[in-house]
Enzyme design. Structure first.
Site, short mmCIF file in Angstrom:
data_model
loop_
_atom_site.label_atom_id
_atom_site.label_comp_id
_atom_site.label_asym_id
_atom_site.label_seq_id
_atom_site.Cartn_x
_atom_site.Cartn_y
_atom_site.Cartn_z
CE1 TYR A 237 0.85 -10.00 19.61
CE2 TYR A 237 0.20 -10.05 21.92
CZ TYR A 237 0.45 -9.34 20.75
OH TYR A 237 0.31 -7.99 20.73
CD GLU B 256 5.10 -9.93 17.69
OE1 GLU B 256 6.31 -10.03 17.90
OE2 GLU B 256 4.39 -9.02 18.16
CG ASP C 46 -4.48 -3.11 -4.53
OD1 ASP C 46 -5.23 -4.08 -4.31
OD2 ASP C 46 -4.48 -2.07 -3.86
CB THR D 36 -9.16 -6.71 0.39
OG1 THR D 36 -9.93 -6.68 -0.81
CG2 THR D 36 -8.61 -5.33 0.68
CE LYS E 135 -12.28 -3.60 -1.46
NZ LYS E 135 -10.89 -3.62 -0.94
NE ARG F 206 -14.47 -5.31 6.82
CZ ARG F 206 -14.74 -4.65 5.71
NH1 ARG F 206 -13.87 -3.81 5.20
NH2 ARG F 206 -15.89 -4.81 5.10
N1 DSN Z 1 -12.68 1.03 0.36
C1 DSN Z 1 -12.46 0.18 -0.77
C2 DSN Z 1 -13.45 0.40 -1.83
O1 DSN Z 1 -14.57 0.71 -1.49
O2 DSN Z 1 -13.18 0.25 -3.00
C3 DSN Z 1 -11.11 0.32 -1.27
O3 DSN Z 1 -10.23 0.26 -0.22
#
Ligand code: DSN
Length: 434
Positions: free
Chosen positions: A53, A55, A199, A225, A228, A234
């Protein structure tokens, strides 16, 4: 990593993980938002860091025993800042949606107006969709692409912004194949006195490699994120550029000084919307950012774009309609209406042939979101495996074969075998060591 302890203790879960690893290893993974994290990233994720933990922030925790995780989080923050040329970074968001929630919490009050990229034109759920908290909490308005070009028209976005007068304008998409003009967006935002948020979840890796325009100098805040194109674990990340002046005016209670944006957004993540950070995720982010700082990462990202362009050209050659006519990034959006097949049927048929894509709305779609007229295809994952233009052109041909024979089990099986043979030439991980 999968190990013997898990196999002995819980063979049910172990076997399912093995099956999933096999699915990933022998299938064509063409979902634009997926990638294969390195073994080092996966090792950090499967480490003792999950027990801790923490925080708060490094040096300012609500728990003891943070001396090592403090250093890890500092590493992750410093590497993220170096990678994107940012002034400030928060590496704690559990996901992209959480990163976005922290931005909303600090930048907008319930009922205020957002102007975002329409989900049905390639935007994202968290940019004001009525089924998402963002659309339920804020008054969402949208801009979209032009029917003729499949591209944004910045004059129309400006007109919309003048009409709506939003508190915040969001940029960023999950199915837009062209780059954004951040300078134009900033000019629009300044004209209507709006905050500007990008974003970059889909394109973060390409932006880190400087192959697409950089949003950091033009926007007030950037979220992403980390799994990707960035190819990490993730998770989520929030960044603030070097030249963002503070216009939020939030004041620190004790000292009375105006807080900087980093402090404001830090408190948006914790205690605003999250409790303890997932320190195994933070450790894995540090590893991934370290990888992204290596020269090979830029070469990888260049290949992602080359592969997408080659595959897109192969589809156009075969008579497919691509939204916007092609791609400048890692994905393409195919409008299947001239081929007489829906996105849903296409996704299912391709799945039978071990080719994984997702059905996707196309701009001005005539089908529902559950059926759709399109499929979205991305190149990051198979590029990680080492595939280049010839393999992507070959996969385009196999996709066409399946779509033109969507009902044929024989075609599904033949193509699945061809995909397996292709994957065997580009092994995902060292299988025996998993
Ligand atoms: N789920 C993602 C995508 O496939 O683009 C976006 O959050």
């Amino acid at each position: 990593m999968i190990n013997n302890r898990l196999a002995q203790q819980d063979p049910e879960v172990y076997t399912l993980i093995e099956k999933e690893t096999e699915r990933q290893n022998f299938g064509a993974e063409l979902i634009a938002s997926e990638n294969f994290a390195s073994r080092a990233v996966i090792e950090a994720l499967g480490s003792t860091l999950t027990n801790k933990y923490a925080e708060g922030l490094p040096g300012k925790r609500y728990y003891g025993g943070c001396k090592h995780v403090d250093v890890i989080e500092d590493l992750a923050r410093d590497r993220a800042k170096e990678l994107f040329g940012a002034e400030w970074a928060n590496v704690q968001p559990h996901s992209g949606a959480q990163a976005n929630a922290a931005v909303y919490l600090k930048f907008m009050k319930p009922g205020e107006k957002l102007l975002g990229f329409d989900l049905s034109h390639g935007g994202h759920l968290t940019h004001g969709s009525p089924v998402n908290f963002s659309g339920m909490t804020y008054e969402a308005h949208f801009y979209g692409v032009e029917k003729e070009t499949g591209r944004l028209d910045y004059n129309k976005i400006r007109e919309k912004a003048r009409e709506v007068k939003p508190k915040m304008i969001s940029i960023g998409a999950s199915a837009y194949t062209r780059d954004f003009d951040y300078e134009a967006f900033r000019d629009i935002a300044d004209e209507v006195d709006a905050l500007l948020w990008m974003d970059m979840a889909h394109t973060a890796g390409l932006i880190a490699a400087k192959l697409l325009n950089d949003p950091l100098p033009w926007t007030h805040v950037v979220t992403t994120t980390t799994h990707k194109t960035l190819r990490g674990p993730r998770g989520g990340l929030i960044l603030v550029g070097r030249n963002t002046e503070n216009t939020l005016g939030e004041v620190a209670p004790k000292s009375g000084r105006v807080k900087n944006w980093g402090e404001i957004l830090d408190s948006g993540v914790f205690p605003g919307i999250q409790g303890g950070p997932l320190m195994h995720g933070v450790g894995a982010k540090a590893v991934a950012f370290g990888e992204a700082l290596q020269p090979e990462f830029k070469e990888y990202q260049k290949q992602v774009i080359k592969n997408a362009k080659a595959m897109a050209a192969a589809f156009v050659e075969m008579g497919y309609n691509l939204v916007s006519g092609g791609t400048d990034n890692h994905l393409m959006l195919i409008d299947l209406r001239n081929k007489g097949i829906t996105g849903k049927t296409a996704e299912q048929a391709l799945g039978q042939a071990e080719i994984t894509v997702n059905k996707n709305m196309v701009p001005f779609d005539t089908e529902s979101p559950f059926v759709t007229s399109g499929i979205r295809i991305g190149t990051p994952a198979m590029t990680t495996r080492g595939m280049k233009e010839p393999e992507f052109e070959y996969m385009a041909k196999l996709i066409d074969k399946v779509l033109m024979n969507a009902e044929s089990e024989e075609t599904h099986n033949t193509v699945a075998a061809e995909i397996r043979a292709l994957c065997e030439r580009f092994p995902l991980y060292d299988f025996a060591a998993l």
